[in-house]
Design a protein around this motif. Structure first.
Motif, PDB file in Angstrom:
ATOM      1  N   GLU A   1       0.814  -1.225   0.000  1.00  0.00           N
ATOM      2  CA  GLU A   1       0.000   0.000   0.000  1.00  0.00           C
ATOM      3  C   GLU A   1       0.844   1.270   0.000  1.00  0.00           C
ATOM      4  OE1 GLU A   1      -1.023   0.827   4.715  1.00  0.00           O
ATOM      5  OE2 GLU A   1      -2.571   0.047   3.393  1.00  0.00           O
ATOM      6  N   ARG A   2       2.128   1.144   0.292  1.00  0.00           N
ATOM      7  CA  ARG A   2       3.047   2.291   0.260  1.00  0.00           C
ATOM      8  C   ARG A   2       4.284   1.920  -0.559  1.00  0.00           C
ATOM      9  NH1 ARG A   2       1.381   6.582   3.111  1.00  0.00           N
ATOM     10  NH2 ARG A   2      -0.072   6.221   4.795  1.00  0.00           N
ATOM     11  N   PRO A   3       4.113   1.880  -1.881  1.00  0.00           N
ATOM     12  CA  PRO A   3       5.224   1.459  -2.743  1.00  0.00           C
ATOM     13  C   PRO A   3       6.362   2.488  -2.741  1.00  0.00           C
ATOM     14  CG  PRO A   3       3.408   2.265  -4.066  1.00  0.00           C
ATOM     15  CD  PRO A   3       2.918   2.214  -2.652  1.00  0.00           C
ATOM     16  N   PRO A   4       7.581   2.027  -3.021  1.00  0.00           N
ATOM     17  CA  PRO A   4       8.716   2.952  -3.083  1.00  0.00           C
ATOM     18  C   PRO A   4       8.582   3.913  -4.270  1.00  0.00           C
ATOM     19  CG  PRO A   4       9.378   0.756  -3.782  1.00  0.00           C
ATOM     20  CD  PRO A   4       7.970   0.648  -3.276  1.00  0.00           C
ATOM     21  N   ALA A   5       9.317   5.001  -4.193  1.00  0.00           N
ATOM     22  CA  ALA A   5       9.214   6.073  -5.186  1.00  0.00           C
ATOM     23  C   ALA A   5       9.429   5.589  -6.614  1.00  0.00           C
ATOM     24  CB  ALA A   5      10.203   7.189  -4.851  1.00  0.00           C
ATOM     25  N   GLU A   6      10.284   4.623  -6.815  1.00  0.00           N
ATOM     26  CA  GLU A   6      10.559   4.161  -8.179  1.00  0.00           C
ATOM     27  C   GLU A   6       9.366   3.445  -8.813  1.00  0.00           C
ATOM     28  OE1 GLU A   6      12.473   1.032  -5.411  1.00  0.00           O
ATOM     29  OE2 GLU A   6      12.481   3.228  -5.525  1.00  0.00           O
ATOM     30  N   LEU A   7       8.348   3.103  -8.020  1.00  0.00           N
ATOM     31  CA  LEU A   7       7.152   2.448  -8.559  1.00  0.00           C
ATOM     32  C   LEU A   7       5.961   3.398  -8.694  1.00  0.00           C
ATOM     33  CD1 LEU A   7       7.270  -0.948  -6.620  1.00  0.00           C
ATOM     34  CD2 LEU A   7       8.061  -0.471  -8.937  1.00  0.00           C
ATOM     35  N   HIS A   8       6.105   4.640  -8.247  1.00  0.00           N
ATOM     36  CA  HIS A   8       4.973   5.571  -8.251  1.00  0.00           C
ATOM     37  C   HIS A   8       4.394   5.798  -9.641  1.00  0.00           C
ATOM     38  CE1 HIS A   8       5.851   7.570  -4.096  1.00  0.00           C
ATOM     39  NE2 HIS A   8       5.747   6.259  -4.023  1.00  0.00           N
ATOM     40  N   ALA A   9       5.230   5.968 -10.644  1.00  0.00           N
ATOM     41  CA  ALA A   9       4.720   6.201 -12.004  1.00  0.00           C
ATOM     42  C   ALA A   9       3.908   5.005 -12.491  1.00  0.00           C
ATOM     43  CB  ALA A   9       5.865   6.507 -12.965  1.00  0.00           C
ATOM     44  N   ALA A  10       4.384   3.799 -12.220  1.00  0.00           N
ATOM     45  CA  ALA A  10       3.669   2.589 -12.642  1.00  0.00           C
ATOM     46  C   ALA A  10       2.343   2.465 -11.905  1.00  0.00           C
ATOM     47  CB  ALA A  10       4.531   1.353 -12.423  1.00  0.00           C
ATOM     48  N   VAL A  11       2.327   2.793 -10.622  1.00  0.00           N
ATOM     49  CA  VAL A  11       1.082   2.715  -9.846  1.00  0.00           C
ATOM     50  C   VAL A  11       0.068   3.727 -10.367  1.00  0.00           C
ATOM     51  CG1 VAL A  11       0.067   3.088  -7.561  1.00  0.00           C
ATOM     52  CG2 VAL A  11       2.200   1.786  -7.792  1.00  0.00           C
ATOM     53  N   ARG A  12       0.512   4.942 -10.667  1.00  0.00           N
ATOM     54  CA  ARG A  12      -0.401   5.950 -11.228  1.00  0.00           C
ATOM     55  C   ARG A  12      -0.969   5.477 -12.573  1.00  0.00           C
ATOM     56  NH1 ARG A  12       3.837   9.358  -9.625  1.00  0.00           N
ATOM     57  NH2 ARG A  12       3.404  10.325  -7.638  1.00  0.00           N
ATOM     58  N   GLU A  13      -0.108   4.869 -13.387  1.00  0.00           N
ATOM     59  CA  GLU A  13      -0.577   4.346 -14.678  1.00  0.00           C
ATOM     60  C   GLU A  13      -1.599   3.228 -14.468  1.00  0.00           C
ATOM     61  OE1 GLU A  13       1.028   2.125 -18.724  1.00  0.00           O
ATOM     62  OE2 GLU A  13       2.506   2.948 -17.336  1.00  0.00           O
ATOM     63  N   ALA A  14      -1.326   2.343 -13.526  1.00  0.00           N
ATOM     64  CA  ALA A  14      -2.264   1.250 -13.239  1.00  0.00           C
ATOM     65  C   ALA A  14      -3.620   1.801 -12.815  1.00  0.00           C
ATOM     66  CB  ALA A  14      -1.692   0.338 -12.152  1.00  0.00           C
ATOM     67  N   ALA A  15      -3.610   2.831 -11.978  1.00  0.00           N
ATOM     68  CA  ALA A  15      -4.870   3.449 -11.553  1.00  0.00           C
ATOM     69  C   ALA A  15      -5.590   4.088 -12.738  1.00  0.00           C
ATOM     70  CB  ALA A  15      -4.609   4.481 -10.462  1.00  0.00           C
ATOM     71  N   ASP A  16      -4.832   4.732 -13.616  1.00  0.00           N
ATOM     72  CA  ASP A  16      -5.422   5.396 -14.785  1.00  0.00           C
ATOM     73  C   ASP A  16      -6.055   4.417 -15.765  1.00  0.00           C
ATOM     74  OD1 ASP A  16      -4.699   7.886 -13.824  1.00  0.00           O
ATOM     75  OD2 ASP A  16      -2.928   8.058 -15.111  1.00  0.00           O
ATOM     76  N   VAL A  17      -5.445   3.254 -15.942  1.00  0.00           N
ATOM     77  CA  VAL A  17      -5.940   2.301 -16.939  1.00  0.00           C
ATOM     78  C   VAL A  17      -6.907   1.262 -16.364  1.00  0.00           C
ATOM     79  CG1 VAL A  17      -3.895   2.578 -18.386  1.00  0.00           C
ATOM     80  CG2 VAL A  17      -3.982   0.689 -16.743  1.00  0.00           C
TER      81      VAL A  17
END
Length: 66
Positions: A38-54
């Motif tokens: 639930e609190r991913p490291p900074a290097e995964l933030h872009a991927a998590v945002r993309e996952a939420a968007d798609v």
């Protein structure tokens, strides 16, 4: 970043797992999303945002709190 999921909205498409496999998984029996971190490291933030968007079910929420 804090990630939350709403399993009731999940349609088991699996796009979140394809985009961010270190944060999301799917249940074996029905494919519903499982949150691994639930609190991913900074290097995964872009991927998590993309996952939420798609996410077709809009089951992923991302908040930018500390």
């Amino acid at each position: 970043m804090k990630v939350t999921i709403d399993q009731d909205k999940c349609c088991a498409a699996g796009t979140c797992v394809l985009v961010a496999p270190d944060v999301f998984d799917q249940r074996d029996d029905d494919g519903i999303v499982i949150l691994l971190n639930e609190r991913p490291p900074a290097e995964l933030h872009a991927a998590v945002r993309e996952a939420a968007d798609v996410c077709p079910g809009a089951a992923i929420s991302v908040s930018e709190d500390a």
